[in-house]
Design a protein around this motif. Structure first.
Motif, mmCIF file in Angstrom:
data_model
loop_
_atom_site.group_PDB
_atom_site.id
_atom_site.type_symbol
_atom_site.label_atom_id
_atom_site.label_comp_id
_atom_site.label_asym_id
_atom_site.label_seq_id
_atom_site.Cartn_x
_atom_site.Cartn_y
_atom_site.Cartn_z
ATOM 1 N N GLU A 25 11.960 -46.036 4.784
ATOM 2 C CA GLU A 25 11.949 -47.205 3.891
ATOM 3 C C GLU A 25 10.915 -48.245 4.317
ATOM 4 N N GLY A 26 10.015 -47.895 5.236
ATOM 5 C CA GLY A 26 8.983 -48.833 5.688
ATOM 6 C C GLY A 26 9.543 -50.064 6.372
ATOM 7 N N ASP A 27 10.704 -49.919 7.063
ATOM 8 C CA ASP A 27 11.394 -51.111 7.578
ATOM 9 C C ASP A 27 10.569 -51.888 8.611
ATOM 10 N N LEU A 28 9.778 -51.195 9.428
ATOM 11 C CA LEU A 28 8.917 -51.893 10.390
ATOM 12 C C LEU A 28 7.921 -52.788 9.669
ATOM 13 N N PHE A 29 7.293 -52.255 8.645
ATOM 14 C CA PHE A 29 6.250 -53.003 7.927
ATOM 15 C C PHE A 29 6.858 -54.142 7.113
ATOM 16 N N LYS A 30 8.080 -53.946 6.634
ATOM 17 C CA LYS A 30 8.788 -55.008 5.918
ATOM 18 C C LYS A 30 9.027 -56.193 6.855
ATOM 19 N N ALA A 31 9.444 -55.912 8.090
ATOM 20 C CA ALA A 31 9.689 -56.982 9.063
ATOM 21 C C ALA A 31 8.401 -57.745 9.371
ATOM 22 N N VAL A 32 7.276 -57.037 9.468
ATOM 23 C CA VAL A 32 5.985 -57.683 9.719
ATOM 24 C C VAL A 32 5.564 -58.510 8.508
ATOM 25 N N ARG A 33 5.708 -57.923 7.333
ATOM 26 C CA ARG A 33 5.294 -58.602 6.103
ATOM 27 C C ARG A 33 6.076 -59.894 5.878
ATOM 28 N N GLU A 34 7.352 -59.881 6.259
ATOM 29 C CA GLU A 34 8.194 -61.053 6.041
ATOM 30 C C GLU A 34 8.096 -62.076 7.166
ATOM 31 N N GLY A 35 7.254 -61.791 8.180
ATOM 32 C CA GLY A 35 7.030 -62.751 9.255
ATOM 33 C C GLY A 35 8.090 -62.753 10.335
ATOM 34 N N LEU A 36 9.021 -61.807 10.284
ATOM 35 C CA LEU A 36 10.057 -61.721 11.310
ATOM 36 C C LEU A 36 9.557 -61.013 12.562
ATOM 37 N N ALA A 37 8.494 -60.245 12.401
ATOM 38 C CA ALA A 37 7.898 -59.509 13.516
ATOM 39 C C ALA A 37 6.391 -59.598 13.402
ATOM 40 N N SER A 38 5.711 -59.409 14.518
ATOM 41 C CA SER A 38 4.247 -59.400 14.505
ATOM 42 C C SER A 38 3.748 -58.301 15.432
ATOM 43 N N VAL A 39 2.478 -57.973 15.276
ATOM 44 C CA VAL A 39 1.854 -56.919 16.073
ATOM 45 C C VAL A 39 0.660 -57.519 16.799
ATOM 46 N N VAL A 40 0.592 -57.267 18.107
ATOM 47 C CA VAL A 40 -0.541 -57.714 18.918
ATOM 48 C C VAL A 40 -1.129 -56.484 19.597
ATOM 49 N N THR A 41 -2.417 -56.268 19.413
ATOM 50 C CA THR A 41 -3.105 -55.147 20.062
ATOM 51 C C THR A 41 -4.009 -55.718 21.136
ATOM 52 N N ASP A 42 -3.632 -55.491 22.384
ATOM 53 C CA ASP A 42 -4.322 -56.098 23.513
ATOM 54 C C ASP A 42 -3.860 -55.384 24.776
ATOM 55 N N GLU A 43 -4.406 -55.796 25.918
ATOM 56 C CA GLU A 43 -3.985 -55.235 27.191
ATOM 57 C C GLU A 43 -3.368 -56.327 28.056
ATOM 58 N N ILE A 44 -2.416 -55.916 28.888
ATOM 59 C CA ILE A 44 -1.708 -56.861 29.751
ATOM 60 C C ILE A 44 -2.545 -57.164 30.986
ATOM 61 N N ASP A 45 -2.736 -58.456 31.248
ATOM 62 C CA ASP A 45 -3.369 -58.865 32.487
ATOM 63 C C ASP A 45 -2.312 -59.055 33.568
ATOM 64 N N SER A 46 -1.254 -59.801 33.222
ATOM 65 C CA SER A 46 -0.201 -60.064 34.199
ATOM 66 C C SER A 46 1.020 -60.642 33.492
ATOM 67 N N PHE A 47 2.130 -60.612 34.192
ATOM 68 C CA PHE A 47 3.329 -61.299 33.723
ATOM 69 C C PHE A 47 3.301 -62.730 34.275
ATOM 70 N N THR A 48 3.856 -63.646 33.509
ATOM 71 C CA THR A 48 3.977 -65.033 33.939
ATOM 72 C C THR A 48 5.459 -65.404 33.940
ATOM 73 N N THR A 49 5.766 -66.615 34.316
ATOM 74 C CA THR A 49 7.171 -67.020 34.355
ATOM 75 C C THR A 49 7.804 -66.990 32.971
ATOM 76 N N HIS A 50 6.983 -67.207 31.934
ATOM 77 C CA HIS A 50 7.534 -67.330 30.581
ATOM 78 C C HIS A 50 6.926 -66.340 29.593
#
Length: 496
Positions: A307-332
């Motif tokens: 039912e395209g549920d992942l894309f529905k969540a993105v389209r409705e602004g409840l979820a987002s997608v970031v394509t990048d690499e992790i440099d480090s973890f921070t406190t927050h």
């Protein structure tokens, strides 16, 4: 008496099945149906049946294979093609109940070692009960390995810089806390495979925001969580066993044609998949960055999004997608190599499995430790120099259970053949014409290369350049090859 010792006598069974997951229950069904004279037991490390579907309890857990083919050949599936974990467990329970298998299953029995004796032509299995610590011993004529391919106790989480500085929770989906509170929390899910794609729509709307952080995209396809042919056949009041078989064949054919297309016209398939995503996300969404992988479709699994549920969540602004690499973890949260920072209260590492080969059991053959990686596979289920044992390893591009059923038929045929010939031992051996054949890894990385396989390929057996010395990962070849296996072929060496 110390709880780690026992005076319990050694138990003997004609067949021992290791694992009460989807493959182990199939093995027990076929053995009971086709070899009713054989005594057997199932040793299961966990507290109940289910394997994968018992281990994974994260929100939204569901199959990523069509249940018309992931379901057993002998047990019609009547629900939606993509099923929840609970629905699959209920389906498995109905098989256990129908076949009366419960008395044969020994729960909380962790197998620690397996030793083959050519003098006895028997396996000796030591297991430990996780509830009491008691050590138990079994002897068996035949060992049927159905324990799966990954470690259930702990999933794979890479070690990133300064992870310990993060003040929130870091969770792997394989060990999801039952009491996790997500309301009002910012959640980052690291990963882009089927697990991440399942979790994100299940979390969306139940937390402040959820972000899928991926190093590289995955291929997705989508559609209704229904099968039009099955619906039509039911309207015609066709018997469910017929609905199951007809739908199963149609799904298998459609899947095979799609896989063939990914090899013969990969650019056209890419274009088709991306066009579907644009329908869901619109032309303004950066699909090139976030949903266009660097590999061809089916070089890794193509995840189905019902039912395209992942894309529905993105389209409705409840979820987002970031394509990048992790440099480090921070406190927050997480500092990215691009310079951006992702705030998070909870970080989920949907980063894959730890490969488990033969259940990480210590194997010895006549006192010599087994190096499984030095063996050569016979059709992905038997191995040179390894007597009276079959391993169920399913398909990458088709449902795992398809192979469980076929291996079940083969094992029962082999056991009957051995009885008819008074054979107590069988091994697979290279024939004179096989000596010197080219050997390669369990599967070529250009053909299929998920991370868990790349990390553990050295642990798996080698394959040859002839079909009988390969796990072809091709159901359409196996469905004809397996029933035609000649048990008198010199590949099979018997001892009486």
């Amino acid at each position: 008496m110390d709880k780690n010792t026992t005076d319990t006598p050694t138990e003997y069974y004609d067949v021992l099945i290791i694992g009460a997951g989807i493959s182990g229950i199939a093995a027990a069904h076929h053995l009971q149906e086709q070899c009713p004279d054989k005594s057997f037991a199932i040793l299961e490390a966990k507290e109940s049946f289910g394997g994968t579907w018992l281990t994974h309890k994260y929100p939204g857990v569901r199959s990523d294979s069509d249940l018309h083919t992931f379901g057993y050949r002998f047990k019609p599936w009547t629900g939606a093609p993509i099923a929840t974990g609970d629905e699959i467990l209920a389906y498995m329970k109905s098989v256990i109940d129908d076949d009366g298998l419960q008395p044969h299953i020994r729960y909380q029995h962790t197998v620690e070692s397996a030793s083959w004796s050519s003098e006895e032509n028997l396996w000796t299995i030591t297991a430990r009960r996780s509830d009491t610590g008691q050590s138990l011993r079994f002897k068996t004529h035949f060992l049927w390995m159905c324990q799966g391919y990954y470690q259930h106790a702990e999933g794979y989480t890479p070690q990133w810089q300064s992870m310990s500085s993060f003040k929130g929770q870091i969770i792997h989906p394989q060990t999801w806390p039952e009491d996790l509170e997500t309301a009002g929390k910012k959640i980052v899910v690291i990963g882009s495979g089927a697990t991440a794609a399942t979790l994100i729509p299940a979390l969306a709307g139940k937390c402040a925001h959820v972000t899928m952080l991926q190093r590289s995209p995955t291929w997705f396809t989508t559609g209704r969580n229904a099968n039009a042919m099955a619906e039509e056949l039911r309207l015609l009041d066709i018997d469910e066993s017929w609905v199951h078989e007809i739908t199963r064949r149609k799904v298998l054919r459609d899947q095979a044609l799609f896989v063939q297309r990914t090899k013969e016209e990969p650019e056209k398939v890419k274009s088709d998949l991306l066009a579907v995503l644009r329908e869901h996300l619109g032309n303004d969404f950066d699909i090139d960055t976030h949903f266009t992988p660097r590999y061809r479709p089916w070089q890794q699994r193509v995840a189905f999004i019902p039912e395209g549920d992942l894309f529905k969540a993105v389209r409705e602004g409840l979820a987002s997608v970031v394509t990048d690499e992790i440099d480090s973890f921070t406190t927050h949260g997480i500092q990215l190599k691009s310079g951006k920072h992702l705030d998070a209260d909870i970080i989920v590492t949907a980063t894959g499995f730890n490969l488990s080969v033969l259940g990480d059991i210590s194997f010895t053959i006549d006192g010599e430790p087994l190096n499984f990686g030095d063996t050569i596979t016979y059709r992905g289920m038997m191995f040179t120099g390894l007597p009276n044992m079959v391993w169920v390893f399913g398909y990458f591009r088709a449902s795992w259970t398809l192979r469980s059923d076929m291996v079940g038929d083969f094992v029962c045929k082999l056991l009957k053949h051995m009885d008819a010939n008074n054979a107590r031992k069988v091994t697979t051996e290279l024939r004179p014409e096989d000596e010197g054949m080219t050997l390669g890894p369990w599967i070529h990385p250009e053909d299929f290369n998920p991370g868990y396989l790349a990390r553990g390929m050295h642990l798996l057996p080698k394959q040859g350049n002839k079909r009988e010395w390969q796990h072809t990962h091709d159901y359409w070849l196996d469905k004809d090859d397996f029933p035609a296996i000649d048990l008198n072929d010199p590949i099979f060496s018997y001892a009486r």
